[in-house]
Design a protein around this motif. Structure first.
Motif, PDB file in Angstrom:
ATOM      1  N   PRO A 226     -56.144 -32.428  64.006  1.00 53.12           N
ATOM      2  CA  PRO A 226     -54.382 -32.417  63.807  1.00 53.12           C
ATOM      3  C   PRO A 226     -54.285 -31.135  62.972  1.00 53.12           C
ATOM      4  O   PRO A 226     -55.207 -30.672  62.186  1.00 53.12           O
ATOM      5  CB  PRO A 226     -54.529 -33.683  62.927  1.00 53.12           C
ATOM      6  CG  PRO A 226     -56.023 -34.043  62.376  1.00 53.12           C
ATOM      7  CD  PRO A 226     -56.737 -33.533  63.467  1.00 53.12           C
ATOM      8  N   LEU A 227     -53.162 -30.607  62.818  1.00 53.42           N
ATOM      9  CA  LEU A 227     -52.712 -29.394  62.108  1.00 53.42           C
ATOM     10  C   LEU A 227     -51.447 -29.696  61.071  1.00 53.42           C
ATOM     11  O   LEU A 227     -50.569 -30.392  61.700  1.00 53.42           O
ATOM     12  CB  LEU A 227     -52.451 -28.211  63.067  1.00 53.42           C
ATOM     13  CG  LEU A 227     -53.678 -27.628  63.886  1.00 53.42           C
ATOM     14  CD1 LEU A 227     -53.380 -26.676  64.808  1.00 53.42           C
ATOM     15  CD2 LEU A 227     -54.574 -27.062  62.832  1.00 53.42           C
ATOM     16  N   HIS A 228     -51.657 -29.373  60.036  1.00 48.47           N
ATOM     17  CA  HIS A 228     -50.396 -29.296  59.021  1.00 48.47           C
ATOM     18  C   HIS A 228     -49.493 -28.384  59.576  1.00 48.47           C
ATOM     19  O   HIS A 228     -49.627 -27.089  59.925  1.00 48.47           O
ATOM     20  CB  HIS A 228     -50.802 -29.140  57.758  1.00 48.47           C
ATOM     21  CG  HIS A 228     -51.558 -30.392  57.034  1.00 48.47           C
ATOM     22  ND1 HIS A 228     -50.741 -31.421  56.493  1.00 48.47           N
ATOM     23  CD2 HIS A 228     -52.937 -30.600  56.822  1.00 48.47           C
ATOM     24  CE1 HIS A 228     -51.990 -32.273  56.082  1.00 48.47           C
ATOM     25  NE2 HIS A 228     -53.229 -31.806  56.510  1.00 48.47           N
ATOM     26  N   ARG A 229     -48.199 -28.774  59.299  1.00 48.84           N
ATOM     27  CA  ARG A 229     -46.971 -27.937  59.611  1.00 48.84           C
ATOM     28  C   ARG A 229     -47.100 -26.508  58.499  1.00 48.84           C
ATOM     29  O   ARG A 229     -47.212 -27.031  57.399  1.00 48.84           O
ATOM     30  CB  ARG A 229     -45.502 -28.487  59.298  1.00 48.84           C
ATOM     31  CG  ARG A 229     -44.494 -27.543  59.355  1.00 48.84           C
ATOM     32  CD  ARG A 229     -43.215 -28.532  59.441  1.00 48.84           C
ATOM     33  NE  ARG A 229     -42.977 -29.626  60.340  1.00 48.84           N
ATOM     34  CZ  ARG A 229     -42.440 -29.351  61.433  1.00 48.84           C
ATOM     35  NH1 ARG A 229     -42.007 -28.283  61.789  1.00 48.84           N
ATOM     36  NH2 ARG A 229     -42.433 -30.253  62.432  1.00 48.84           N
ATOM     37  N   PRO A 230     -47.065 -25.481  58.831  1.00 45.11           N
ATOM     38  CA  PRO A 230     -47.241 -24.241  57.857  1.00 45.11           C
ATOM     39  C   PRO A 230     -45.861 -24.006  57.338  1.00 45.11           C
ATOM     40  O   PRO A 230     -44.770 -24.454  57.675  1.00 45.11           O
ATOM     41  CB  PRO A 230     -47.500 -23.098  58.909  1.00 45.11           C
ATOM     42  CG  PRO A 230     -46.815 -23.580  60.265  1.00 45.11           C
ATOM     43  CD  PRO A 230     -46.834 -25.033  60.519  1.00 45.11           C
ATOM     44  N   SER A 231     -46.394 -23.586  55.869  1.00 44.68           N
ATOM     45  CA  SER A 231     -45.006 -23.021  55.361  1.00 44.68           C
ATOM     46  C   SER A 231     -45.295 -21.706  55.048  1.00 44.68           C
ATOM     47  O   SER A 231     -46.256 -20.927  55.047  1.00 44.68           O
ATOM     48  CB  SER A 231     -45.149 -23.745  53.922  1.00 44.68           C
ATOM     49  OG  SER A 231     -44.948 -25.333  53.887  1.00 44.68           O
ATOM     50  N   GLY A 232     -44.004 -20.997  54.942  1.00 41.69           N
ATOM     51  CA  GLY A 232     -43.913 -19.636  54.496  1.00 41.69           C
ATOM     52  C   GLY A 232     -42.502 -19.051  54.219  1.00 41.69           C
ATOM     53  O   GLY A 232     -41.655 -19.622  54.024  1.00 41.69           O
ATOM     54  N   GLN A 233     -42.505 -17.579  54.257  1.00 39.18           N
ATOM     55  CA  GLN A 233     -41.300 -16.967  54.007  1.00 39.18           C
ATOM     56  C   GLN A 233     -40.260 -16.995  55.386  1.00 39.18           C
ATOM     57  O   GLN A 233     -40.871 -16.627  56.373  1.00 39.18           O
ATOM     58  CB  GLN A 233     -41.208 -15.571  53.693  1.00 39.18           C
ATOM     59  CG  GLN A 233     -41.824 -15.449  52.280  1.00 39.18           C
ATOM     60  CD  GLN A 233     -42.164 -13.837  51.790  1.00 39.18           C
ATOM     61  OE1 GLN A 233     -41.092 -13.212  52.372  1.00 39.18           O
ATOM     62  NE2 GLN A 233     -42.750 -13.454  50.927  1.00 39.18           N
TER      63      GLN A 233
END
Length: 418
Positions: free
Chosen positions: A168-175
């Motif tokens: 499973p992969l976490h939703r990424p955060s960013g600009q």
């Protein structure tokens, strides 16, 4: 090929396949294996009986580095061992103790990355995908960049976040630039709102080349161990803000999923087919010109989405023939400067899309970011939501003799809180 061993007719791991991977059982160490029907043959246990003693490593790198002639010989030997008319019945067919110790149901094994991946390069060889995305951003007249039909475009990805199917992969955060029309353009920081998939194939490098010595197009295929299915997860809104001027970075580095079973090049030989625009070969520079026109594979591909607690929905059907460039061309171009590829390097194909509706390999193409697709439970998607599970599949051949990769699975978890 008939086998004395029970292999379901719909299995992607028929006797015509014999894909290689790395497994563990319970708390045991990682060992090389092949997939055969609904079982894995533990090659370390098999080797301990006096056969194929090369398989004593926790990755396939050492085996891959031995080269294609050895891969072919080992695969043919294993096929012979499992054939109904095997020349070696005493090896496994008539050896109940070895069967018990070496043949493990796939439901009882844990799959791992098949190779230690030192570098990862993702190409952009899917012509229809490149055109579709280009139309979205530049219009049909300028959809493809001037270089596109002269060389296989690529970027260097992040090898450390390549994971095996099921991770499973976490939703990424960013600009993210919430309002592209605003002036001045000031980004915000938030979890990705436009999380996407990319349906790809990828090859793993077997034989390395020395620094400064390019691999010729004639020799390139002998540097390829085999192929896997790949999901190049993409944060479209993060990508839109960051990609100028140097291309994808954080939008791609949070995770790349591959199938754990490597299908050898020899297993795919019967499915050779002409790629897209064979006439384009004559306009290529000599170092990229292949002698044969059948530089692609006839491999049906599909994408399925299941939301949390919902029913699976088939959202796309494509085919590996939808690539403008072959993996040997990618290897030849990658090394033309003298770049030294190493055993275990991963080269992605780029998104594989068709021209017709529901043949696109990404949600961006299917929805244009505006027209949602409907899932089986009635919910809609422009992009992925938390809890969604994506399954990519690719299988060539006919019933009883399927050559496939198994499922390429990934589930989206919520973004990590800061």
């Amino acid at each position: 090929m008939a086998s004395w061993f029970q292999i379901p007719k719909n299995s992607p791991f028929s006797l015509a396949n014999i894909p290689f991977g790395i497994i563990s059982v319970q708390s045991a160490s990682r060992v090389p294996a092949i997939a055969i029907g609904e079982h894995a043959l533990n090659l370390n246990a098999f080797a301990s009986s006096g056969h194929l003693s090369v398989f004593d490593q926790p990755t396939l790198n050492a085996f891959a580095a031995l080269g294609r002639p050895v891969h072919r010989q080992v695969r043919e030997y294993l096929q012979n061992v499992f054939r109904a008319d095997t020349q070696f019945p005493q090896v496994l067919k008539d050896n109940a103790d070895l069967q018990k110790s070496a043949l493990v149901p796939l439901s009882q094994v844990t799959n791992h990355l098949p190779m230690q991946i030192g570098d990862y390069t993702d190409f952009y060889a899917g012509l229809n995908h490149a055109y579709n995305v280009g139309v979205l951003f530049r219009g049909p007249d300028n959809a493809l960049q001037p270089n596109y039909k002269h060389l296989p475009v690529a970027y260097h990805g992040r090898a450390s976040s390549v994971v095996p199917s099921g991770t499973p992969l976490h939703r990424p955060s960013g600009q993210i630039l919430a309002n592209p029309a605003a002036d001045p353009k000031v980004p915000t920081f938030s979890p990705c709102k436009k999380l996407d998939i990319e349906l790809e194939l990828a090859c793993l490098i077997s034989k390395p080349n020395d620094l400064g010595k390019p691999v010729s197009i004639e020799e390139a295929e002998d540097h390829i161990f085999g192929l896997v299915l790949m999901n190049d997860w993409s944060a479209r809104d993060i990508q839109a803000w960051e990609y100028v001027p140097l291309g994808p970075f954080n939008a791609k580095n949070f995770g790349t999923t591959i199938t754990p079973w490597v299908v050898l090049i020899d297993a795919l030989e019967p499915f050779r087919a002409a790629g897209l625009e064979p006439g384009n070969r004559d306009s290529l520079l000599p170092y990229l010109r292949e002698k044969r026109a059948e530089n692609a594979y006839e491999i049906p591909l599909e994408v399925e989405i299941t939301n949390k607690g919902g029913q699976p929905t088939l959202v796309s059907n494509s085919n590996a023939r939808n690539l403008l460039y072959s993996f040997p061309q990618m290897v030849a171009h990658h090394t033309i400067t003298g770049c030294n590829l190493r055993t275990g390097d991963l080269l992605g194909s780029g998104t594989i899309s068709g021209k017709e509706a529901k043949t696109q390999g990404s949600l961006l193409e299917q929805t244009n970011g505006k027209n949602p697709i409907k899932l089986a439970d009635g919910s809609e998607r422009l992009f992925l939501e938390d809890g969604d599970t994506i399954i990519l599949r690719g299988t060539a051949g006919t019933e009883g003799n399927y050559v496939g990769f198994g499922d390429c699975v990934g589930t989206i978890l919520p973004a990590v809180s800061f």
